[in-house]
Design an enzyme around this catalytic site. Structure first.
Site, PDB file in Angstrom:
ATOM      1  N   TYR A 135      -4.352  23.319  43.947  1.00 22.33           N
ATOM      2  CA  TYR A 135      -5.013  23.325  45.034  1.00 22.33           C
ATOM      3  C   TYR A 135      -5.459  24.448  45.618  1.00 22.33           C
ATOM      4  O   TYR A 135      -6.348  24.619  46.682  1.00 22.33           O
ATOM      5  CB  TYR A 135      -4.542  22.249  46.217  1.00 22.33           C
ATOM      6  N   LYS A 191       6.979  18.779  35.606  1.00 18.21           N
ATOM      7  CA  LYS A 191       6.642  18.786  34.139  1.00 18.21           C
ATOM      8  C   LYS A 191       7.086  20.052  33.578  1.00 18.21           C
ATOM      9  O   LYS A 191       6.259  20.644  32.510  1.00 18.21           O
ATOM     10  CB  LYS A 191       5.218  18.361  34.324  1.00 18.21           C
ATOM     11  N   ASP A 223       5.884  12.293  33.929  1.00 19.28           N
ATOM     12  CA  ASP A 223       5.580  11.203  33.090  1.00 19.28           C
ATOM     13  C   ASP A 223       6.435  10.052  33.192  1.00 19.28           C
ATOM     14  O   ASP A 223       6.238   8.717  33.638  1.00 19.28           O
ATOM     15  CB  ASP A 223       5.055  11.459  31.682  1.00 19.28           C
ATOM     16  N   ASP A 247      -0.074  14.062  44.930  1.00 18.11           N
ATOM     17  CA  ASP A 247      -1.238  13.299  45.317  1.00 18.11           C
ATOM     18  C   ASP A 247      -1.375  12.027  44.273  1.00 18.11           C
ATOM     19  O   ASP A 247      -1.647  10.804  44.843  1.00 18.11           O
ATOM     20  CB  ASP A 247      -2.383  14.236  44.961  1.00 18.11           C
ATOM     21  N   ASP A 251      -0.829   7.435  45.335  1.00 17.68           N
ATOM     22  CA  ASP A 251      -1.563   6.677  45.343  1.00 17.68           C
ATOM     23  C   ASP A 251      -1.101   5.323  44.657  1.00 17.68           C
ATOM     24  O   ASP A 251      -1.108   4.298  44.920  1.00 17.68           O
ATOM     25  CB  ASP A 251      -2.982   7.116  44.591  1.00 17.68           C
TER      26      ASP A 251
HETATM   27  C1  IPM Z   1      -5.450  13.066  49.348  1.00 10.71           C
HETATM   28  C2  IPM Z   1      -6.546  13.404  48.634  1.00 10.71           C
HETATM   29  C3  IPM Z   1      -7.210  14.749  48.741  1.00 10.71           C
HETATM   30  C4  IPM Z   1      -5.974  15.392  47.872  1.00 10.71           C
HETATM   31  C5  IPM Z   1      -8.523  14.962  48.272  1.00 10.71           C
HETATM   32  C6  IPM Z   1      -9.501  14.210  49.106  1.00 10.71           C
HETATM   33  C7  IPM Z   1      -8.923  16.548  48.413  1.00 10.71           C
HETATM   34  O1  IPM Z   1      -6.668  12.591  47.593  1.00 10.71           O
HETATM   35  O2  IPM Z   1      -5.034  13.521  50.673  1.00 10.71           O
HETATM   36  O3  IPM Z   1      -4.554  12.413  48.628  1.00 10.71           O
HETATM   37  O4  IPM Z   1      -6.351  15.434  46.773  1.00 10.71           O
HETATM   38  O5  IPM Z   1      -5.201  15.748  48.558  1.00 10.71           O
HETATM   39 MG    MG Z   2      -5.062  11.471  47.232  1.00  9.51          MG
END
Ligand code: IPM
Ligand code: MG
Length: 357
Positions: A135, A191, A223, A247, A251
């Protein structure tokens, strides 16, 4: 009475809708303290109108607040990632918010898509390193659009950056062990087999780990971890990982909680101004319809109060949400609940009022 100055960036899409409900809950839950909300306009929509991104002086101003709350950033008519990098990464890098804490916790069995898993099985915390890895924006594109074009993106890992994330994770594992009266357990996810420089994580984890003999320490490649967190989520308690893996995994993890509609996060620099946000995005497809689930924003507001030291109020938010979910009054974490954004905010505010001594 203590007054907290809280920066509010409602943002784009469903951001303002869910932020309104989080602020509603904050106003109701505040007891023994006050919140002064300072609003900031930065968003994709604001950029389209003004061409303004976050100025440096605003980042300095944020540092003087007690906390910043963010709804969601992202607008389909703006260049991909431009405003996200300015606002979200502007906060993370500008305020050096080196921890992204993302709890994965199931509040009611019927919300979980996995067969036979109960709230006792799904309760772990992901510590995502938040200022390094993929990042840092080191890299770029040369000879763009030509047949010879070259794109590079550097992953950066520093000993200092890893050590502070790993140490935070060990302390969290210890705190969770004592709060839940169970043995401490921290898992490193990387990884390092394929991306050999990530072996710095292996070494720093082992070195810092020597100071935490009370914490069980293990490792999974990312993985395999993506599989294992679905196969046996009950095995995990605290997980520490790189920026990008954190990240992605969170999710995925949000589905174990019943959906991204409840997944919250804290972007922390312990001891300094920190930022709190739902992990979902601006969801332009459902924006303006009043159907977005505001629970992730509400839970993020709870994490903010916890960080500010208002644990009683933070606990009241969490237990009110938990009981509305467990009782089925809020039956799901997306539009299928049949409940509107404002309605859910009102239900949480009502439950908090009832629980107030
Ligand atoms: C998160 C989002 C952000 C990230 C994006 C919007 C830059 O996906 O906060 O998880 O990748 O960190
Ligand atoms: Mg995210």
């Amino acid at each position: 009475m203590k007054t907290y100055n809280i920066g509010i960036i409602a943002g784009d899409g469903i951001g303002p809708e869910v932020t309104n409900e989080a602020l509603k809950v904050l106003r109701v839950v505040a007891s023994g303290f006050d919140c002064n909300f300072v609003e900031y306009p930065y968003s994709g929509a604001h950029y389209l109108k003004t061409k303004e991104l976050v100025p440096d002086k605003t980042i300095d101003e944020w540092k003087t607040l007690d906390a910043v709350f963010l709804g969601a950033i992202g607008h389909p008519a703006v260049e991909v990632g431009l405003v996200e990098r300015s606002v979200i990464l502007g906060l993370r890098f500008g305020l050096d918010l080196y921890i992204n804490l993302r709890p994965i916790k199931l509040y009611a069995e019927h919300l979980c898509p996995l067969k036979g898993k109960t709230p006792a099985d799904i309760d772990f915390a992901v510590v995502r390193e938040n200022t390094e890895g993929e990042y840092t924006q080191i890299g770029g594109i040369l000879k763009k659009g030509s047949p010879d074009e070259v794109a590079t993106s550097t992953s950066l890992y520093t000993r200092v950056g890893i050590e502070r994330a790993v140490r935070y994770a060990f302390e969290l594992a210890r705190a969770r062990a004592s709060a839940n009266k169970k043995p401490g357990h921290l898992t490193l996810v990387d990884k390092a087999n394929a991306i050999r420089p990530q072996e710095i994580w292996t070494r720093v984890f082992a070195e810092v780990g020597k100071e935490y003999p009370d914490i069980k320490q293990d490792h999974a490649y990312v993985d395999a971890f993506a599989m294992l967190m679905i196969q046996k989520p009950e095995y995990y308690d605290t997980v520490v990982t790189t920026n990008l893996y954190g990240d992605i995994l969170t999710d995925l993890g949000s589905t174990l909680q019943g959906g991204i509609g409840i997944a919250a996060s804290a972007n922390l620099h312990p001891g300094k101004t920190s930022m709190f946000e739902p992990i979902h995005g601006s969801a332009p497809d459902i924006a303006g319809k009043g159907i977005a689930c505001p629970l992730a924003a509400i839970m993020a507001a709870g994490m903010m109060l916890e960080y500010l030291g208002e644990s009683d109020s933070a606990n009241r938010i969490e237990s009110s949400v938990a009981s509305l979910l467990a009782s089925g009054q809020i039956p799901s974490l997306d539009a299928s609940s049949g409940l509107g954004t404002i309605q859910i905010g009102d239900m949480v505010a009502g439950a908090i009022r009832k629980s107030t001594p």
